[in-house]
Design a protein around this motif. Sequence first.
Motif, PDB file in Angstrom:
ATOM      1  N   ALA A  65       0.846  -1.190   0.000  1.00  0.00           N
ATOM      2  CA  ALA A  65       0.000   0.000   0.000  1.00  0.00           C
ATOM      3  C   ALA A  65       0.881   1.240   0.000  1.00  0.00           C
ATOM      4  CB  ALA A  65      -0.918   0.010   1.222  1.00  0.00           C
ATOM      5  N   TRP A  80       1.827  -3.105   6.858  1.00  0.00           N
ATOM      6  CA  TRP A  80       0.472  -2.637   7.116  1.00  0.00           C
ATOM      7  C   TRP A  80       0.257  -2.398   8.608  1.00  0.00           C
ATOM      8  CZ3 TRP A  80      -3.280  -0.598   4.337  1.00  0.00           C
ATOM      9  CH2 TRP A  80      -4.550  -0.480   4.902  1.00  0.00           C
ATOM     10  N   ASP A 111      -7.366  -2.598  -2.224  1.00  0.00           N
ATOM     11  CA  ASP A 111      -6.796  -1.270  -2.443  1.00  0.00           C
ATOM     12  C   ASP A 111      -7.829  -0.369  -3.108  1.00  0.00           C
ATOM     13  OD1 ASP A 111      -6.151  -1.246  -5.580  1.00  0.00           O
ATOM     14  OD2 ASP A 111      -5.620  -3.218  -4.792  1.00  0.00           O
TER      15      ASP A 111
END
Length: 489
Positions: A65, A80, A111
């Motif tokens: 991410a 994360w 996402d």
Amino acid sequence: MSNFLLVVGHSERFGSLRNILDEISNGSQGDRSDGWLASGWRYSWFSHRAHADAIGGGGLFTGFAVDDKNQIFAFGSEGWRQQNQLGGGADLPGCYVRVGWNEGHLTVHGDVFRMMPLFVSTEPGVLLASDSAYVLMQLRRRLNLPVTLDRTVTEAVLWPNAMAAQLLGSRTLVREISYVTVGGHIRLDLRIPNSRASMSYTDVHTQFSPEGDAYRHELRTAAVRIASTVHTVATSGPEHARLALSGGKDSRICLAAVLLSSQVKHGAVFSCTNTQPQHQRDYEVVQALAKEFGFDLGSRLPPDHRTRQIRRFPQPFTLWLTDQSLCYYPFKVQSYALAAPGPFSIAGLGSELYKGNYELQTLPQVISSLAARMPRVARAVDEIATDALLAAGVQPGEPQSVEWHYLLLRNALHGGRFVPATKLGLRPLQQSNLVGLAKLAGTARFPELEHPSQISDDLLALLNPSLAARPFDKPGKNGLITKQGVAVS
């Protein structure tokens, strides 16, 4: 197999799943992780190094991410977890899926631009989720669960248009398998033994909106994020930033971000694969840019090193089946990928989200035009696409409803085709605030913004005016500085 498979079942149903799941894992314990949830529910998680995907406190994460607010890349479950400690938790750009649970519910998120596809199939007491609709279909067959053709979807597929080159909504060719579009997530009530999973959606108007009250602010925010992302990747290792160039605008925006730093320019690798006769102008433009702006085309590493970087798939057709066969209909076979972890494939995909790929139409306008030629197909397209828009909070008749549809479906499924080869595909032009900026209508639109297509032109001019002034593959794209310079001065 696909990138991930999640199987959740209540203990009353899980026993019948166990033998088949054992056959699927085929003794490879590293690719499977099992655990207990609340109230008699259990899960099995299949992925590469499945145990490494566990998040402390209850949850799973695979992929990466990009958190612009905290200026970090979050890799895998550990990344994360650390990102959450900094106040994260919302859906972010990148390419990932995350699973979380507590005493009451289990949720599955992806996402924000859905580069990692997410499909779901559910029965009383059972939840199946994967990035591959084909894997879910085959698993349902192994479990002796119904696999039924959705005839409305087959009717809609007959439309020979790019809008229908992939799914038109959550409905797939298999009635029992659904696609979770942008803004959607899966929710399962663990307090009820026979509960079925459902899909919940965030209104896209809220999820994608400008962050400030000035056009220049939005552009500069996006430009800084693009440059920062590219710089982070390019400085993480030799040739970790692998930029595919064409003669068009989108990849040139990424190039402009690279050229901001000599360190990044000399650490990245540039390529132009459009060498076929029909794309000769692409290659000519890129060659001219390379000569003028001082970057080399192709890897600078030794030949033997470049060879080791490539891995070839022994069965490309099998890869196509698990990846695209039930959701993306053009026959695109990928035969190789990068072998070593680290390199990011950077592409210009994403600016179509805010420059008006479908000519800013409403869904009724599109359906009206189609109905004059293919009335039955038009009814099928209307039914499926309308359901997808309404779920995301978009009224079919509102301005640019078809552009919202592009965000929900085509951008995700067309852009996510690389995932079986690598999760490290970077699409820095996908900027949420620019999507929201482009969707403003009427008096809400900033006075400097005459048309959404202007956004990518101004973004390029802001990052590198010299690049913006150089010729493109098509003459109609030239002259950006004189047309749009006022907006970024």
